[in-house]
Enzyme design. Sequence first.
Site, PDB file in Angstrom:
ATOM      1  N   TYR A 151      28.869  19.823  42.531  1.00  0.00           N
ATOM      2  CA  TYR A 151      28.680  21.019  43.352  1.00  0.00           C
ATOM      3  C   TYR A 151      29.156  20.700  44.768  1.00  0.00           C
ATOM      4  CZ  TYR A 151      26.396  24.782  45.944  1.00  0.00           C
ATOM      5  OH  TYR A 151      26.156  25.870  46.755  1.00  0.00           O
ATOM      6  N   GLU A 237      31.919  28.126  48.250  1.00  0.00           N
ATOM      7  CA  GLU A 237      31.104  27.440  47.241  1.00  0.00           C
ATOM      8  C   GLU A 237      31.966  27.126  46.024  1.00  0.00           C
ATOM      9  OE1 GLU A 237      26.920  28.092  44.849  1.00  0.00           O
ATOM     10  OE2 GLU A 237      28.333  29.747  45.002  1.00  0.00           O
TER      11      GLU A 237
END
Length: 308
Positions: A151, A237
Site C-alpha cells: 500500500y 493512493e
Amino acid sequence: KKLEGGPRDHTMLRLAANPTRLTAKTTNGVPQRNLNLHEYQSKAVMDKYGVNCQRWVLATSAEEAQQRITKLQPVDEYVVKAQIHAGGRGKGTFDNGFKGGVHLTTDPKKAAELTGQMLGHKLVTKQTVKEGVLVNKVMIAESLNFKKEFYFAILMDRATQGPVVVASPQGGMDIEEVAEKTPDQIFTEPVDFHKGLLPEQASRLAGKLGFKDTAAAAQQMQNLYKMFIATDATQVEINPFVETDKGKVYCVDAKINIDDNASFRQKEIFDDRDTAEDDPREVAASKFDLNYIAIDGNIGSMVNGTGL
C-alpha cells in the site's frame, strides 16, 4: 516513523482508504472540493509521469471492447473493471443480477461479453448509494502476476502542514483494517515541500515494505510524488502497489484526488471530468463559477466572500 494510531493518524488513514468523488470536505472549518479521477483517468495521468501501469483500453460498448482489446494482445490474462468512483467493485452486484464489477479472463471474446454485461447497468457496492451507480465505461487491462501487494499513498497532513507518505507491506486490503489490527505495519514519512521526497526517504520506505528491488520501488515512489505536486493533487493512493514475479514494480490500482481550486492550472484534467456521479446541483452551479455544497437539513446559506 511508525503510525501509532492516534486520532490524527486515523483521520489521515480514513482519507487514504475512503476517497470520495467530487464532494465537499471540511478542513479546519474550510470547505474543500476535490476532483476524484476514475481508475482509467488515473492511469492516463500516471503514464505521463513515468509511473509503471499495465496496458489498458477503455470501452463504452461490447463491440468497442472487442475492437480495442486487439491493441493489448498478446496478453495471457485480461482484467475487466467497471469504472465508477466507489470502492468494493469486485464484490458488488449489478441490477441485472450479474455479480462482480471486476473479472479475470484469458479469452478476449469473454472480456468483451463481460463488458457488455456491466455497461448500462447499476452497480451496487458497500460504498455506493442503495440503488447503485450506472456503469457507462469499462476498462480492460492486462493482468499481472504478483506474489506481494503493498500500500502506498501521498496526502496532505494538517499536523505537518505538508505532504506525508503513508505506506504498508499489507496492500490489497482496507488500510483502516490494517491500522486497527496491525498499526506497526503502517509507516509514514513527512515530506518537506521545498526538498520533495528525497531518494533516501524513498529507499528507506522501499526497504521497510520489503521490495526486492528497492531502487526500482524508490524510483516509482519519487515519480508518484512528482505527479502529486505537478497535478495539484490532494491525495494519491496506490492499492495495490506490487512487485511482479519478474521483479518489476507496478501501480495496479490508483485513486487520485485533484484540488478543485487548481482547475485553472489543470485544465486538461478537469476538461475530462465525469459528472455522471456528481450532484447535479453542484454541476449546474459550477457552470456559473459558483460553489454549491449539498448538506443535510432545510436551511440554506447564500454567502459572498468570507462572510460565512
